[in-house]
Write a protein that holds these residues in place. Structure first.
Motif, PDB file in Angstrom:
ATOM      1  N   THR B 263       0.835  -1.197   0.000  1.00 56.18           N
ATOM      2  CA  THR B 263       0.000   0.000   0.000  1.00 56.18           C
ATOM      3  C   THR B 263       0.872   1.250   0.000  1.00 56.18           C
ATOM      4  O   THR B 263       0.391   2.345  -0.253  1.00 56.18           O
ATOM      5  CB  THR B 263      -0.887   0.056   1.258  1.00 56.18           C
ATOM      6  OG1 THR B 263      -0.038  -0.091   2.403  1.00 56.18           O
ATOM      7  CG2 THR B 263      -1.943  -1.028   1.242  1.00 56.18           C
ATOM      8  N   GLU B 289      -7.015   0.737   2.406  1.00 54.90           N
ATOM      9  CA  GLU B 289      -8.122   0.062   3.061  1.00 54.90           C
ATOM     10  C   GLU B 289      -7.909  -1.452   3.138  1.00 54.90           C
ATOM     11  O   GLU B 289      -8.293  -2.091   4.121  1.00 54.90           O
ATOM     12  CB  GLU B 289      -9.417   0.353   2.283  1.00 54.90           C
ATOM     13  CG  GLU B 289     -10.653   0.168   3.121  1.00 54.90           C
ATOM     14  CD  GLU B 289     -11.883   0.697   2.426  1.00 54.90           C
ATOM     15  OE1 GLU B 289     -11.846   1.858   1.959  1.00 54.90           O
ATOM     16  OE2 GLU B 289     -12.875  -0.052   2.359  1.00 54.90           O
ATOM     17  N   GLU B 290      -7.246  -1.988   2.153  1.00 54.74           N
ATOM     18  CA  GLU B 290      -7.002  -3.440   2.151  1.00 54.74           C
ATOM     19  C   GLU B 290      -6.092  -3.854   3.289  1.00 54.74           C
ATOM     20  O   GLU B 290      -6.141  -4.994   3.760  1.00 54.74           O
ATOM     21  CB  GLU B 290      -6.373  -3.869   0.830  1.00 54.74           C
ATOM     22  CG  GLU B 290      -7.328  -3.772  -0.312  1.00 54.74           C
ATOM     23  CD  GLU B 290      -7.136  -4.878  -1.333  1.00 54.74           C
ATOM     24  OE1 GLU B 290      -7.558  -4.668  -2.478  1.00 54.74           O
ATOM     25  OE2 GLU B 290      -6.543  -5.939  -0.997  1.00 54.74           O
ATOM     26  N   ARG B 293      -8.414  -2.773   6.942  1.00 48.38           N
ATOM     27  CA  ARG B 293      -9.620  -3.524   7.316  1.00 48.38           C
ATOM     28  C   ARG B 293      -9.363  -4.787   8.137  1.00 48.38           C
ATOM     29  O   ARG B 293     -10.091  -5.058   9.087  1.00 48.38           O
ATOM     30  CB  ARG B 293     -10.439  -3.875   6.065  1.00 48.38           C
ATOM     31  CG  ARG B 293     -11.470  -2.827   5.734  1.00 48.38           C
ATOM     32  CD  ARG B 293     -12.520  -3.347   4.730  1.00 48.38           C
ATOM     33  NE  ARG B 293     -13.386  -2.263   4.297  1.00 48.38           N
ATOM     34  CZ  ARG B 293     -14.520  -1.918   4.936  1.00 48.38           C
ATOM     35  NH1 ARG B 293     -14.903  -2.566   6.024  1.00 48.38           N
ATOM     36  NH2 ARG B 293     -15.250  -0.913   4.487  1.00 48.38           N
ATOM     37  N   PHE B 302     -14.047   1.689  10.262  1.00 49.31           N
ATOM     38  CA  PHE B 302     -14.960   1.035   9.324  1.00 49.31           C
ATOM     39  C   PHE B 302     -16.306   0.683   9.937  1.00 49.31           C
ATOM     40  O   PHE B 302     -17.235   0.327   9.233  1.00 49.31           O
ATOM     41  CB  PHE B 302     -14.289  -0.221   8.751  1.00 49.31           C
ATOM     42  CG  PHE B 302     -12.982   0.094   8.080  1.00 49.31           C
ATOM     43  CD1 PHE B 302     -11.770  -0.225   8.694  1.00 49.31           C
ATOM     44  CD2 PHE B 302     -12.956   0.766   6.867  1.00 49.31           C
ATOM     45  CE1 PHE B 302     -10.567   0.093   8.084  1.00 49.31           C
ATOM     46  CE2 PHE B 302     -11.753   1.091   6.250  1.00 49.31           C
ATOM     47  CZ  PHE B 302     -10.559   0.764   6.864  1.00 49.31           C
ATOM     48  N   PRO B 308     -14.319   7.635   6.510  1.00 45.30           N
ATOM     49  CA  PRO B 308     -13.653   7.718   5.204  1.00 45.30           C
ATOM     50  C   PRO B 308     -12.663   8.876   5.143  1.00 45.30           C
ATOM     51  O   PRO B 308     -11.661   8.807   4.417  1.00 45.30           O
ATOM     52  CB  PRO B 308     -14.801   7.934   4.212  1.00 45.30           C
ATOM     53  CG  PRO B 308     -15.971   8.377   5.024  1.00 45.30           C
ATOM     54  CD  PRO B 308     -15.791   7.812   6.379  1.00 45.30           C
ATOM     55  N   VAL B 311      -9.460   7.510   6.529  1.00 45.66           N
ATOM     56  CA  VAL B 311      -8.878   6.564   5.574  1.00 45.66           C
ATOM     57  C   VAL B 311      -8.232   7.335   4.425  1.00 45.66           C
ATOM     58  O   VAL B 311      -7.149   6.990   3.953  1.00 45.66           O
ATOM     59  CB  VAL B 311      -9.950   5.576   5.054  1.00 45.66           C
ATOM     60  CG1 VAL B 311      -9.366   4.661   3.986  1.00 45.66           C
ATOM     61  CG2 VAL B 311     -10.516   4.743   6.207  1.00 45.66           C
ATOM     62  N   GLN B 315      -4.463   7.336   3.175  1.00 43.30           N
ATOM     63  CA  GLN B 315      -4.128   7.105   1.769  1.00 43.30           C
ATOM     64  C   GLN B 315      -3.141   8.164   1.292  1.00 43.30           C
ATOM     65  O   GLN B 315      -2.198   7.882   0.554  1.00 43.30           O
ATOM     66  CB  GLN B 315      -5.386   7.103   0.905  1.00 43.30           C
ATOM     67  CG  GLN B 315      -5.133   6.731  -0.556  1.00 43.30           C
ATOM     68  CD  GLN B 315      -4.575   5.321  -0.684  1.00 43.30           C
ATOM     69  OE1 GLN B 315      -5.173   4.344  -0.265  1.00 43.30           O
ATOM     70  NE2 GLN B 315      -3.401   5.226  -1.291  1.00 43.30           N
TER      71      GLN B 315
END
Lengths: 417, 335, 193
Positions: B263, B289-290, B293, B302, B308, B311, B315
Motif C-alpha cells: 500500500t 483500506e485493504e 480492514r 470502518f 472515510p 482513511v 491514503q
C-alpha cells in the motif's frame, strides 16, 4: 614519586596506572578534570590500549561501561550529583548484573535548588544500589582507593564507587605519593571475568528472574557485600605491603583510646575535625574521631568496636534524610551499643557551606557537656528560615524559594515597576 | 479408496524454504547449518512477527560474521519471551541491560572488542519500537553520532506491546492502542505526531540504513548481510506485525507485512550516508483500506458510519511515501 | 602554618597563583595545600584562592579566615569585597598596583600593620613587559617571595617551569624576578626612609 598536583589529576593518573580498557566520559562539575586528564593520557598514547568514549549522557556512560565490562574489559567512568541520578537505573543494573565497574563520584549536592558545591547527597542517594561505596579523606587516599577499588571490584564481581569531595578534594593541590606502574601491576592483575560475552562460550546475561528465585538473588548480593567486609581490610593490608602506607580499609580511628565523645564523619571534613580535636585535647577534653572509609557495606562490627568506650557520639554529616534527620547517624545508631539519645546528628556543609574549626569547637563542646539537640543544622541562619516561612504564611504566591531568599539577601535585581 | 494428498512445490520461485534453489540463492533459514541463534522454545505469541524477524536477522548476521556475534537487547517483547526464567532461547552471547540503553551497551561491547584486538567479533543491538524511538532515542542517536561499530535492529510492531499495547512514537496515525482509544470524535492515534526513525537515522549520515518487513524475508537477510559488510553505525528497521496488538489472525502476520509494503504505508528501501540507494518497488499498489480492514486496531474506521476522511488521510500518507521514495515502477524518489 | 589568601578576578590567574605557590613550597620540601573558593567559572567575577604552607601535613580544609598574607591581584576589588577580612596584625599585604596605599584610600588602614610587611608592586606592568599579557600572577609571586621570605624566587621559578611551556615559563619567571627586585628595593627604601 612525590608530586604536588590537583586531586583530579592524581586520580586520573592513578586510574591510568590501573590499565583501564574502556573509559566513558560525560562532563559534570566537579569531576571534569578527571576525565579530561584521562582523555589526554589516551590521546597522548601514555594510556593504551584504551578506548575513550565521549558519551551523550551519564545514563549512556554507565550503559557503555556495562557493555564493556560484560564483554570482559576493565571499565571506568566518573560522575557527580545530577549525573549520578541520571544514570541511577544503570547504576542499579550494574550491581545487579555483578559487573566490576569502578566509578569516581566527585561528591556534590543535588538540586533543586541547583548547587555545584560539595556534599554527600549524591553518593548517599544511591546507598542501597548494591555498589561498594568508599570515601576518601584526602587526595592520597582518593588515588589509593581507586587502585584498591579495581582489585576489590574484580575479586567480588561487584561495582565500586570511590567518593571524593567535589572541589574540596578534586580541585585542591596537595602532596601525593604516586605509585609506579610496577607497584600497581603487582597489586592489580589483569581482569579475569566471572561472566563474559564471548562467541566461543555463549551465555545470556540479564535474563528475567521471577518470584521463585528473586529473593535468593538479592540475598546473594547482600552476602557478597558482607564478604566485602572481610576483603576490604585484607586488600588494604596488601596495599600497605606493596605501597608502604596505610590507606583504605573500613574505618580510621583517631585518638579513640579514652575518648568519651566520638565524632563520626566521612570524607575531607575529617581533616578539619582532627585539627579541632587536637586543640580540644590540649584543653583536656576526652574527644576522638572515627572516620568511615567504607560506607557500603556498612562496617557494623568495626563501628561498634570503635564506639565501645564512647559515652556519646556526634555524627557530623554532609547529608540529610529529608523528613527523618541524619543518614549516617541513622547507620551509626544501629552500631552503637549505647542509647540512641546519645547519638547526636549534626547536619553540616550542605551545598558546600564551609565547616570551620570555630563552629566545630562550639558544637563539640556542646556535645561534650550534653547540651546539644538530637539533630542540629550547623550554622543555620534561623532569621533567613523565618523570613521564608513568614512570606509563605502571608502570600499564597510566595514565589520560588531560592529567588525569595536571594531577594531577602538583597542580591537579585529589584522588580521592574 | 483413500486419498493421498499430493503437494506441489513451485520451483524457480523464491519461496523461503525452497531447497530446490541453487545453494547460493537459498535463505539462511533454508540451510541446515543455520545457527538457530534464537532457538525454538521461546514464549512468543502464535504468529509473532518479531520472533520471525529476529530469527531471520540474527541467523543471517551469524552467517555473515562467521558466527562471531554478540547481541545486546533492550527490554521488551523479544527480551521477555526469549529469556523466560529459568531458560534462555539464545544460543549466542547475549545481554539484556535496560529499556533505553541497548545502543549504549552495544557501544561498550564494541569498544571492549576493539581494545582487546578482537574486532572480528561483531555487535548487534536490538529493541522494539518503544525501546528505540522513545526511551532509547538518546543512546541511539549517540551511537549513530559517534559512528560506533554497531548494527542496531529495531523490530517495529508500532506500540509498546509487551506492556499491553500502549502508543509509542512509532504508532501510526488512527491506530487504536490502549492509550489512544477512539472514543467520541477521536479516531485513535493523532495525525501529525510520531517519529520516522529510518529518516532520522539517515539524517545522522551513518553508513547504512535499511527498512525491511517480514514479508520479504530473503530481502531482510540480504540487508543484514550487507550491513555486516560495513563497519560503523548501521540501522535496520523491520516492520513486524503483532497479531495480538494489531488484532489480526496469527496466520496473517506475513500478509499484513506485505500489505503494509504494497500500500506504500511502509516504504522498504536502503540508504547509505543519508542518501537512498535502492527501493523495493511495489508490484501492484493496493489501496490502504485493504491493509487497514483486517486489523482490529483500525476497526473504528470502518464501523458504520465509518471514517472515510481518516482513511483518505492515511491514503495520502501512503501516496506521499510512494512519491518520495519512487516506490512504483518507472518512478524515481525525491529523497 | 602560613596561610596566604589571594584575591582577584576570574581570568587573572588567581587560582594558578595559589597552585604555583603550593608547588614552590613543595619543591622546598614543605607541605602545601592550594584550593580556590569555588564558584561557577566566569571571567571578571571576584575570585579567591587559598594556599597553606607548613612543615607538617596539612589536614585543615576550611577556607582561610585568618590569613598571614594577602595578595591582591586586582585593586578594583578593594572597596567591593572584604579582602582584608581576618588579616592578622603581623600580616603581609601585597597589592598589584602602581599606586601607593595612600592613593588607594588605604593609608589609614595601613597604619595598623607593620610597614615592612606592606607593599605595592606594578605586577601587571611587569607581566605586559615580559609576557605580553596582563596576567600579574607570576610577578606577584616573585613579589611575595621578596616581601615574606616564605618562599624563594628559585622555587617560584621551578614551579612556573613545571606548569608552563618553556618560552612562556621563562617570560613569567622574568616578570617574577623583576617584581622580586622591585619589592626588595621598595622595602629597602622604606626602611631607610
Amino acid at each position: 614519586m612525590l608530586k604536588q598536583i590537583e586531586g583530579s589529576a592524581a586520580v586520573a593518573e592513578a586510574v591510568a596506572l590501573c590499565r583501564p580498557e574502556v573509559i566513558c566520559a560525560y562532563p559534570i562539575s566537579p569531576q571534569t578534570h578527571i576525565v579530561e586528564g584521562l582523555g589526554r593520557l589516551v590521546d597522548g598514547g601514555q594510556l593504551k590500549p584504551c578506548e575513550f568514549i565521549n558519551v551523550e549522557s551519564e545514563f549512556a556512560a554507565m550503559s557503555v561501561a556495562i557493555g564493556a565490562s560484560a564483554a570482559g574489559a576493565r571499565a571506568y567512568t566518573a560522575t557527580a550529583s545530577q549525573g549520578l541520578l541520571f544514570m541511577a537505573e544503570a547504576v542499579f543494573n550494574a550491581a545487579g548484573l555483578g559487573l566490576p565497574i569502578v566509578m569516581t563520584v566527585a561528591n556534590r549536592a543535588i538540586g533543586a535548588p541547583i548547587n555545584i558545591w560539595n556534599d554527600h547527597t549524591d553518593a548517599l542517594s544511591q546507598r542501597d544500589c548494591g555498589w561498594i561505596q568508599l570515601f576518601a579523606e584526602d587526595n592520597q587516599e582518593a588515588l589509593d582507593l581507586h587502585i584498591q577499588a579495581f582489585r576489590l571490584a574484580e575479586e567480588l564481581s561487584l561495582p565500586v564507587m570511590v567518593c571524593m569531595d567535589g572541589f574540596i578534594l578534586t580541585h585542591a593541590y596537595e602532596r601525593v605519593d604516586m605509585p609506579t606502574q610496577e607497584q600497581v601491576d603487582a597489586y592489580l592483575p589483569p581482569y579475569e571475568p566471572r561472566q563474559v560475552l564471548d562467541p566461543a562460550d555463549p551465555v545470556s546475561i540479564g535474563a528475567m528472574v521471577g518470584p521463585e528465585a528473586f529473593t535468593e538473588v538479592r540475598f546473594l548480593a547482600h552476602a557478597k557485600q558482607q564478604q566485602a567486609l572481610q576483603l576490604i581490610p585484607a586488600w588494604a593490608s596488601e596495599f600497605k605491603r606493596i605501597f608502604g602506607r596505610a590507606s583504605g580499609g573500613l574505618t580510621h580511628g583517631y585518638r579513640l583510646d579514652d575518648a568519651e565523645t566520638v565524632v563520626v564523619a566521612l570524607g575531607s571534613v575529617l581533616g578539619t575535625i582532627k585539627d579541632t580535636v587536637d586543640e580540644m585535647r590540649e584543653q583536656g577534653v576526652k574527644i576522638g574521631v572515627l572516620g568511615i572509609t567504607c560506607f557500603r557495606p556498612w562496617p557494623t562490627a568495626a563501628v561498634r568496636e570503635a564506639l565501645a568506650g564512647a559515652k556519646r557520639v556526634l555524627v557530623l554529616e554532609k547529608s540529610l534524610a529529608v523528613g527523618l534527620g541524619g543518614i549516617v547517624s541513622n547507620h551509626v545508631s544501629t552500631s552503637y551499643h549505647g542509647a540512641s539519645d546519645d547519638v547526636y546528628t549534626v547536619i553540616a556543609g550542605l551545598g558546600g557551606r564551609a565547616i570551620t574549626r570555630g563552629s566545630l569547637h562550639r558544637i563539640f563542646a556542646a556535645a561534650a557537656e550534653g547540651s546539644l539537640e538530637p539533630v542540629t543544622f550547623l550554622d543555620l541562619d534561623y532569621s533567613l528560615v523565618d523570613r521564608v516561612l513568614a512570606r509563605e504564611r502571608e502570600h499564597r504566591r510566595s514565589g520560588p524559594i531560592a529567588e525569595g531568599i536571594l531577594r531577602d539577601l538583597g542580591v537579585v535585581a529589584a522588580k521592574i515597576g | 479408496m483413500s486419498y493421498q494428498p499430493i503437494r506441489f512445490y513451485q520451483t524457480g520461485t523464491f519461496t523461503v524454504g525452497n531447497r530446490l534453489l541453487p545453494t547460493e540463492e537459498r535463505s539462511v533459514q533454508a540451510n541446515v547449518r543455520r545457527t538457530n541463534s534464537l532457538n525454538s522454545g521461546h514464549r512468543a505469541c502464535q504468529g509473532c512477527g518479531e520472533a520471525l524477524g529476529a530469527r531471520y536477522a540474527i541467523d543471517a548476521a551469524m552467517e555473515a560474521t562467521d558466527r562471531q556475534l554478540v547481541a545486546a537487547n533492550a527490554t521488551g517483547c523479544l527480551e521477555v519471551f526469549s529469556t523466560p526464567y529459568p531458560e534462555t532461547s539464545w544460543q549466542i552471547p547475549w545481554i539484556h541491560s535496560l529499556f533505553g540503553n541497548a545502543a549504549a551497551v552495544a557501544t561498550g561491547i564494541a569498544a571492549a572488542m576493539r581494545v582487546k584486538g578482537r574486532e572480528h567479533v561483531r555487535v548487534v543491538a536490538q529493541g522494539g519500537d518503544g525501546g528505540t524511538t522513545d526511551i532509547g532515542f538518546g543512546c541511539l542517536s549517540g551511537m549513530f553520532e559517534r559512528n560506533d561499530d554497531v548494527l542496531y535492529i529495531c523490530y517495529d510492531n508500532e506500540a509498546y506491546m509487551n506492556t499491553g499495547v500502549q502508543r509509542s512514537s512509532a504508532t501510526p496515525p488512527a491506530a487504536r492502542t490502549n492509550t489512544t482509544f477512539p472514543v467520541g470524535d477521536s479516531a485513535g492515534n493523532r495525525f501529525g505526531q510520531g517519529k520516522n526513525l529510518p529518516v532520522i537515522a539517515m539524517a545522522h549520515e551513518i553508513p547504512y540504513v535499511a527498512t525491511a518487513t517480514v514479508s520479504e524475508l530473503r530481502d531482510l537477510e540480504a540487508k543484514v548481510r550487507r550491513a555486516m559488510e560495513i563497519r560503523g553505525a548501521r540501522y535496520i528497521h523491520i516492520l513486524v506485525p503483532c497479531p495480538l496488538g494489531w488484532g489480526h489472525g496469527s496466520a496473517e502476520t506475513i500478509r499484513m507485512a506485505r500489505l503494509a509494503h504494497e500500500t506504500g504505508l511502509f516504504p522498504v528501501f536502503e540508504a547509505e550516508h543519508g542518501e537512498v540507494k535502492s527501493v523495493s518497488k511495489i508490484r501492484r499498489q493496493l489501496p490502504v483500506e485493504e491493509y487497514l480492514r483486517p486489523q482490529q486496531r483500525f476497526a473504528h474506521l470502518f464501523k458504520p458510519p465509518g471514517r472515510p476522511d481518516i482513511v483518505a488521510r492515511l491514503q495520502q500518507l501512503a501516496d506521499r511515501n510512494i512519491r518520495r521514495y519512487g516506490l512504483l515502477d518507472g518512478t524515481e524518489g525525491t529523497r | 602554618m602560613f596561610q596566604i589568601r589571594i584575591h582577584g578576578r576570574g581570568g587573572q590567574g588567581v587560582v594558578t597563583a595559589a597552585e604555583l605557590l603550593s608547588v614552590a613550597a613543595f619543591r622546598e620540601g614543605r607541605h602545601a595545600q592550594a584550593f580556590p573558593s569555588f564558584g561557577s567559572e566566569r571571567t571578571g567575577a571576584p575570585v579567591v584562592a587559598f594556599c597553606r604552607i607548613d612543615t607538617h601535613p596539612i589536614r585543615l580544609r576550611e577556607p582561610i579566615l585568618a590569613p598571614d598574607a594577602l595578595i591582591i591581584q586586582d585593586p578594583t576589588l578593594l572597596h567591593q569585597v572584604d579582602v582584608f577580612g581576618g588579616l592578622t596584625r603581623d600580616g603581609y599585604i601585597l597589592i598589584n598596583t602602581s599606586r601607593s596605599f595612600e592613593d588607594l584610600g588605604l593609608g589609614e588602614y595601613a597604619t595598623g600593620f607593620r610597614a615592612e610587611r606592606l607593599c605595592t608592586v606594578p605586577a601587571t606592568e611587569f607581566a605586559l613587559k615580559h609576557v605580553g599579557r596582563p596576567l600579574p600572577n607570576a610577578a606577584l609571586l616573585g613579589g611575595f617571595a621578596a616581601i615574606s621570605g616564605q618562599i624563594s624566587l628559585e622555587a617560584v621559578g621551578a614551579a612556573i617551569r613545571e606548569k608552563f611551556p618553556a618560552k612562556v615559563a621563562e617570560a613569567n619567571i622574568a616578570a617574577a624576578a623583576e617584581a622580586h627586585a622591585f619589592v626588595t628595593q621598595a622595602l629597602r627604601e622604606a626602611a631607610h626612609a
